[in-house]
Write a protein that holds these residues in place. Sequence first.
Motif, PDB file in Angstrom:
ATOM      1  N   TYR A  29       0.834  -1.219  -0.057  1.00 14.95           N
ATOM      2  CA  TYR A  29      -0.069   0.239  -0.030  1.00 14.95           C
ATOM      3  C   TYR A  29       0.767   1.427  -0.080  1.00 14.95           C
ATOM      4  O   TYR A  29       2.132   1.425   0.569  1.00 14.95           O
ATOM      5  CB  TYR A  29      -0.701   0.020   1.323  1.00 14.95           C
ATOM      6  N   ALA A 159     -12.348  -8.027  -1.602  1.00 15.29           N
ATOM      7  CA  ALA A 159     -13.046  -6.873  -1.862  1.00 15.29           C
ATOM      8  C   ALA A 159     -14.049  -6.172  -0.753  1.00 15.29           C
ATOM      9  O   ALA A 159     -14.164  -5.023  -0.370  1.00 15.29           O
ATOM     10  CB  ALA A 159     -14.031  -7.149  -3.006  1.00 15.29           C
ATOM     11  N   HIS A 162     -12.059  -3.656   1.735  1.00  7.57           N
ATOM     12  CA  HIS A 162     -11.204  -2.543   1.046  1.00  7.57           C
ATOM     13  C   HIS A 162     -12.456  -1.603   0.590  1.00  7.57           C
ATOM     14  O   HIS A 162     -13.617  -2.015   0.534  1.00  7.57           O
ATOM     15  CB  HIS A 162     -10.428  -2.830  -0.194  1.00  7.57           C
ATOM     16  N   ASP A 163     -11.988  -0.292   0.309  1.00  9.71           N
ATOM     17  CA  ASP A 163     -13.066   0.579   0.050  1.00  9.71           C
ATOM     18  C   ASP A 163     -12.588   1.057  -1.349  1.00  9.71           C
ATOM     19  O   ASP A 163     -11.572   0.706  -2.179  1.00  9.71           O
ATOM     20  CB  ASP A 163     -12.963   1.708   0.800  1.00  9.71           C
ATOM     21  N   LEU A 164     -13.462   1.773  -2.076  1.00  8.89           N
ATOM     22  CA  LEU A 164     -13.317   2.029  -3.338  1.00  8.89           C
ATOM     23  C   LEU A 164     -12.816   3.428  -3.761  1.00  8.89           C
ATOM     24  O   LEU A 164     -12.640   3.918  -4.924  1.00  8.89           O
ATOM     25  CB  LEU A 164     -14.462   2.001  -4.418  1.00  8.89           C
ATOM     26  N   PRO A 400     -10.304  -7.512  -8.808  1.00 17.51           N
ATOM     27  CA  PRO A 400     -10.932  -6.231  -9.248  1.00 17.51           C
ATOM     28  C   PRO A 400      -9.855  -5.363 -10.146  1.00 17.51           C
ATOM     29  O   PRO A 400      -8.765  -5.294  -9.899  1.00 17.51           O
ATOM     30  CB  PRO A 400     -11.390  -5.510  -8.000  1.00 17.51           C
ATOM     31  N   LEU A 404      -8.239  -0.349  -5.072  1.00 18.60           N
ATOM     32  CA  LEU A 404      -8.914  -0.528  -3.820  1.00 18.60           C
ATOM     33  C   LEU A 404      -7.995   0.263  -2.740  1.00 18.60           C
ATOM     34  O   LEU A 404      -6.698   0.317  -2.992  1.00 18.60           O
ATOM     35  CB  LEU A 404      -8.766  -1.885  -3.432  1.00 18.60           C
ATOM     36  N   TYR A 405      -8.660   0.717  -1.742  1.00 24.10           N
ATOM     37  CA  TYR A 405      -8.184   1.396  -0.551  1.00 24.10           C
ATOM     38  C   TYR A 405      -8.377   0.851   0.793  1.00 24.10           C
ATOM     39  O   TYR A 405      -9.368   0.434   1.078  1.00 24.10           O
ATOM     40  CB  TYR A 405      -8.655   2.851  -0.663  1.00 24.10           C
ATOM     41  N   GLN A 406      -7.163   0.835   1.508  1.00 23.00           N
ATOM     42  CA  GLN A 406      -7.418   0.368   3.030  1.00 23.00           C
ATOM     43  C   GLN A 406      -6.764   1.366   4.041  1.00 23.00           C
ATOM     44  O   GLN A 406      -5.676   2.142   3.904  1.00 23.00           O
ATOM     45  CB  GLN A 406      -6.201  -0.916   3.008  1.00 23.00           C
ATOM     46  N   LYS A 410      -3.584   3.556  -0.940  1.00 18.12           N
ATOM     47  CA  LYS A 410      -4.084   2.612  -2.174  1.00 18.12           C
ATOM     48  C   LYS A 410      -3.307   1.563  -2.427  1.00 18.12           C
ATOM     49  O   LYS A 410      -2.112   1.544  -1.894  1.00 18.12           O
ATOM     50  CB  LYS A 410      -3.631   3.599  -3.288  1.00 18.12           C
ATOM     51  N   TYR A 433      -5.111  -7.551 -11.071  1.00 16.02           N
ATOM     52  CA  TYR A 433      -5.504  -6.246 -10.392  1.00 16.02           C
ATOM     53  C   TYR A 433      -5.261  -5.053 -10.820  1.00 16.02           C
ATOM     54  O   TYR A 433      -4.005  -4.871 -11.132  1.00 16.02           O
ATOM     55  CB  TYR A 433      -5.191  -6.401  -8.646  1.00 16.02           C
ATOM     56  N   ASN A 434      -6.225  -4.293 -11.021  1.00 17.87           N
ATOM     57  CA  ASN A 434      -6.239  -2.886 -11.571  1.00 17.87           C
ATOM     58  C   ASN A 434      -5.063  -2.801 -12.813  1.00 17.87           C
ATOM     59  O   ASN A 434      -4.102  -2.003 -12.859  1.00 17.87           O
ATOM     60  CB  ASN A 434      -5.485  -2.017 -10.318  1.00 17.87           C
TER      61      ASN A 434
END
Length: 520
Positions: A29, A159, A162-164, A400, A404-406, A410, A433-434
């Motif tokens: 992150y 998913a 984590h947040d979007l 995804p 995603l964010y924790q 990021k 991922y991404n």
Amino acid sequence: MEQLSALDTAFINLEMGTTPMHIGCLAIYDPSTSETQPVRFKNILNFFKSRLHKTPALRNRYVRVPAGLDYPYWIADPDFDLEFHIRHIALPTPGDWRQLCIQMARIHSRPLDMNRPPWEMYIIEGLDHIDGLPKGCYAMVVKIHHALIDGQGGAMLLAAMHDLSPNATNPEPQQPWIVDRIPTSIELLARASINSYSNIWKRGKVVAKYSLPLLKGTLRKAVTGKSCSFGNAPKTRFNKKVTPHRVFEAVSFDLNDIKHISKSINGLKVNDVVVAIVSGALRRYLSQKGELPETSMNAMVPVSVRNKKESLNSYNQISFLFPSIYTDIADPLERLHAIHIANGRAKNNHEAMGSMELMEVTQLLPNTVSNLAVRTISKYNLLSHINPIVNTVITNVAGPQIPLYQAGSKMVRFYGTGICMDSIGLFHIIFSYNGNLTISLTCCRDMMPDPGFYARCLKESFNDLLKAIEKNTTSVQKEAEKAAPPPEKPITPKRTVTVRKRAVNASKTTAKAPSKAAKA
């Protein structure tokens, strides 16, 4: 309180001192995206505490039936302590990739405490000298027992935790968490006695359902001489008894490059491409050791059959493919074609067994008998006296394709870790991922003492495949240009030419007319 299935119980029974049966991940992150600066361990702890209601499986505690007379149970742990499961450590300076891989391997090699919910998480700071990452990043290492979750369930868990966006807010749970009372031995034995009658009926149904198709399939293969690659694997260094020690490595690729290869040939899939990359790396690695087998190696490819409507509490919902990966073919493009055909044949011939059928078949043996059989095989190293069932495991999990964010940080990279067992000491996890695709490997340290070299083999295998695809595309375009007829030259109609000449003559006559008038 919920009873484990026969398949989930098998993952419990397979756990030995040298083979901990947990899977996991490594996520990195960038905390610079968070509104709260600096991001401290307490922020991360509170972040997970506010999302535990989304993942009730993380509160499940394992309860064993006395003498193993029945399948065990999951209960909502009444003594759940989040701070026991989430821990905080740091890398020593300089904090580079090699140190992170060593720490990851050490954490992954230790078994979980089965007297608590079987999962652990480590927040690792000090990642200051990793190529492509800004200084100040931190990592999250997670390991969770395979009886609790499978690969696709792990992606769903990722998913949910984590947040979007970096500033998203999470609503508090509307209902309080309900815990279970730890059942007594008498209660568990009473349940086992009741279940024994239903288990006899279930085993009878399984025998009646699968005995005749299995006999027909065996006779057909005996007559035709054809069989799947399951059980026909050559012996390699990865198919011996494993030690308790592990190594970890990973390589990242641009997902667009992988898709470019898959789209260059009609019918190819991303999974075919990544299997071809792993196959080329294994061929290169074993060739350098002078240990490349003459026949093709094969792989076990877990395939998720989890429905979209199923929750994280569905536990393991998987089937398996056992295709050849053609390490005996030197040409990268030819190997890719062969792998594509083998994967398609594996699906068409129903070499994959669905999770429901697999769980039904695993119910044929009582839990006590299956547990005893597994421990006897491990104790006397019986697998070393037969041909390997498979050479390696290759699992592909689609993640995804959005960031995603924790706790506002990021997630910039994600890698997976797998299980090493006797006779299957090398495990590959592919995760996208991404816009990135990573190939991660977990292996017994004695089988692969140089994981960095194998990572280079993966990169070189990808480069060879990409060059072969580009060369093939160029040659096809040249052949198409040669085969195409030459372009025809445009022909001007004669009448048009005549009209133009008349127009020119008329203009000349008009231009001379004023001069004659002047003379007059």
